[in-house]
Design an enzyme around this catalytic site. Structure first.
Site, PDB file in Angstrom:
ATOM      1  N   THR A   8       0.829  -1.141  -0.005  1.00 46.55           N
ATOM      2  CA  THR A   8      -0.002   0.020   0.053  1.00 46.55           C
ATOM      3  C   THR A   8       0.798   1.335   0.039  1.00 46.55           C
ATOM      4  O   THR A   8       1.830   1.165   0.557  1.00 46.55           O
ATOM      5  CB  THR A   8      -0.924   0.010   1.278  1.00 46.55           C
ATOM      6  OG1 THR A   8      -1.797   1.213   0.914  1.00 46.55           O
ATOM      7  CG2 THR A   8      -0.387   0.107   2.398  1.00 46.55           C
ATOM      8  N   ASP A  68      -7.834  -4.466   0.425  1.00 45.46           N
ATOM      9  CA  ASP A  68      -8.526  -3.669  -0.377  1.00 45.46           C
ATOM     10  C   ASP A  68      -9.830  -3.546   0.607  1.00 45.46           C
ATOM     11  O   ASP A  68     -10.367  -4.395   1.166  1.00 45.46           O
ATOM     12  CB  ASP A  68      -9.088  -4.394  -1.528  1.00 45.46           C
ATOM     13  CG  ASP A  68      -9.564  -3.184  -2.390  1.00 45.46           C
ATOM     14  OD1 ASP A  68      -8.761  -2.229  -2.964  1.00 45.46           O
ATOM     15  OD2 ASP A  68     -10.778  -3.348  -2.961  1.00 45.46           O
ATOM     16  N   HIS A 176     -12.855  -3.247  10.817  1.00 51.73           N
ATOM     17  CA  HIS A 176     -12.758  -4.122   9.497  1.00 51.73           C
ATOM     18  C   HIS A 176     -11.205  -4.845   9.454  1.00 51.73           C
ATOM     19  O   HIS A 176     -10.958  -5.888   9.593  1.00 51.73           O
ATOM     20  CB  HIS A 176     -13.176  -3.442   8.274  1.00 51.73           C
ATOM     21  CG  HIS A 176     -12.729  -2.269   7.924  1.00 51.73           C
ATOM     22  ND1 HIS A 176     -12.395  -1.107   8.620  1.00 51.73           N
ATOM     23  CD2 HIS A 176     -12.313  -1.723   6.660  1.00 51.73           C
ATOM     24  CE1 HIS A 176     -11.850  -0.063   8.208  1.00 51.73           C
ATOM     25  NE2 HIS A 176     -11.835  -0.510   7.003  1.00 51.73           N
ATOM     26  N   ARG A 177     -10.392  -3.816   9.366  1.00 51.52           N
ATOM     27  CA  ARG A 177      -8.845  -4.208   9.233  1.00 51.52           C
ATOM     28  C   ARG A 177      -8.366  -5.054  10.366  1.00 51.52           C
ATOM     29  O   ARG A 177      -7.712  -6.149  10.223  1.00 51.52           O
ATOM     30  CB  ARG A 177      -7.974  -2.987   9.009  1.00 51.52           C
ATOM     31  CG  ARG A 177      -6.591  -3.376   8.635  1.00 51.52           C
ATOM     32  CD  ARG A 177      -6.106  -1.871   8.211  1.00 51.52           C
ATOM     33  NE  ARG A 177      -6.687  -1.502   6.746  1.00 51.52           N
ATOM     34  CZ  ARG A 177      -7.604  -0.359   6.786  1.00 51.52           C
ATOM     35  NH1 ARG A 177      -7.970   0.141   7.786  1.00 51.52           N
ATOM     36  NH2 ARG A 177      -8.135  -0.129   5.700  1.00 51.52           N
TER      37      ARG A 177
HETATM   38  P1  IMP Z   1      -8.080   1.108  -1.489  1.00 51.72           P
HETATM   39  O1  IMP Z   1      -8.391  -0.282  -0.552  1.00 51.72           O
HETATM   40  O2  IMP Z   1      -6.694   1.322  -1.760  1.00 51.72           O
HETATM   41  O3  IMP Z   1      -8.927   0.900  -2.828  1.00 51.72           O
HETATM   42  O4  IMP Z   1      -8.788   2.379  -0.619  1.00 51.72           O
HETATM   43  C1  IMP Z   1      -9.643   2.050   0.095  1.00 51.72           C
HETATM   44  C2  IMP Z   1     -10.572   3.535   0.551  1.00 51.72           C
HETATM   45  O5  IMP Z   1     -11.288   3.270   1.715  1.00 51.72           O
HETATM   46  C3  IMP Z   1      -9.432   4.261   1.217  1.00 51.72           C
HETATM   47  O6  IMP Z   1      -8.825   5.422   0.614  1.00 51.72           O
HETATM   48  C4  IMP Z   1     -10.426   5.003   2.163  1.00 51.72           C
HETATM   49  O7  IMP Z   1     -11.022   6.280   1.571  1.00 51.72           O
HETATM   50  C5  IMP Z   1     -11.587   3.966   2.695  1.00 51.72           C
HETATM   51  N1  IMP Z   1     -11.271   3.288   3.503  1.00 51.72           N
HETATM   52  C6  IMP Z   1     -10.504   2.019   3.956  1.00 51.72           C
HETATM   53  N2  IMP Z   1     -10.446   1.581   5.272  1.00 51.72           N
HETATM   54  C7  IMP Z   1     -10.702   2.950   5.754  1.00 51.72           C
HETATM   55  C8  IMP Z   1     -10.522   3.103   7.223  1.00 51.72           C
HETATM   56  O8  IMP Z   1     -10.345   2.345   8.284  1.00 51.72           O
HETATM   57  N3  IMP Z   1     -11.041   4.483   7.626  1.00 51.72           N
HETATM   58  C9  IMP Z   1     -11.538   5.289   6.633  1.00 51.72           C
HETATM   59  N4  IMP Z   1     -11.450   5.051   5.528  1.00 51.72           N
HETATM   60  C10 IMP Z   1     -11.194   3.830   5.086  1.00 51.72           C
END
Ligand code: IMP
Length: 190
Positions: A8, A68, A176-177
């Site tokens: 990431t 993701d 969630h993470r």
């Molecule tokens: P990607 O997984 O790189 O496509 O991005 C996921 C997007 O979801 C992030 O850029 C945030 O905007 C949102 N997101 C994912 N997890 C969180 C979190 O724990 N807090 C707030 N936003 C989140």
């Protein structure tokens, strides 16, 4: 497993992962001088997590973890979902994403939502997935300055504060993470 590349460029995710996996040395994309964005062209978290992990695995041959994730809002039929990062348009900006969600929910009283994370681990040439979900609702206005992404407008069930107001130590017991990482840790122990 002692070392893992976390695929990431998102500093918020990286900080959380380093705290969630204290026993593993987390190597960031920055540490391996990888600056390109990896395309996420798919409609599922699983496929997007896989392409991120495979791209970095092919380049390094080292164990890789990708994440993701996104915010899914019932009243918006699951949006922003897999499009969470760029919901407000390009270039990516948390404030534009938040503004768009709040505009779309203007006057809407059903504000239930959840965050979902899919982690993809490539280790010893095998692919493994770990999922986590946290339920909550969308605040009327942004609250708090910590965290990243949609944290200022997400209030987890059972709390009055947003993820941007709660200490990270609390977010990391609920998120969630965190739930996906708990499954990853159970797998690594087994
Ligand atoms: P990607 O997984 O790189 O496509 O991005 C996921 C997007 O979801 C992030 O850029 C945030 O905007 C949102 N997101 C994912 N997890 C969180 C979190 O724990 N807090 C707030 N936003 C989140």
């Amino acid at each position: 497993m002692k070392k893992l590349i976390f695929a990431t460029n998102n500093k918020g995710k990286l900080k959380e992962m380093q705290l969630l996996l204290p026993s593993i040395e987390i190597i960031s994309l920055n540490d391996i001088n990888w600056t390109e964005e990896i395309d996420e062209p798919f409609d599922t978290f699983h496929e997007n997590a896989l392409i991120k992990a495979v791209t970095i695995f092919k380049a390094t041959q080292l164990p890789v973890l990708s994440d993701d994730s996104g915010l899914c809002i019932h009243a918006l039929h699951g949006a922003p979902g897999v499009h969470s990062a760029y919901y407000g348009g390009h270039p990516r900006a948390d404030q534009k994403n938040i503004n768009k969600v709040l505009e779309e929910l203007n006057g809407v009283t059903q504000r239930e939502a959840y965050f979902k994370a899919v982690l993809c681990l490539i280790w010893e040439d095998q692919v493994h997935y770990f999922e986590g979900v946290v339920d909550g609702h969308i605040a009327d206005n942004p609250m708090g300055v910590d965290g990243f992404g949609y944290d200022p407008i997400f209030i987890p069930t059972g709390y009055k504060e947003s993820f941007a107001q709660l200490p990270l130590a609390i977010k990391n017991t609920l998120s969630h993470r965190a739930q996906a990482v708990n499954k990853l840790l159970a797998f690594l122990k087994s």
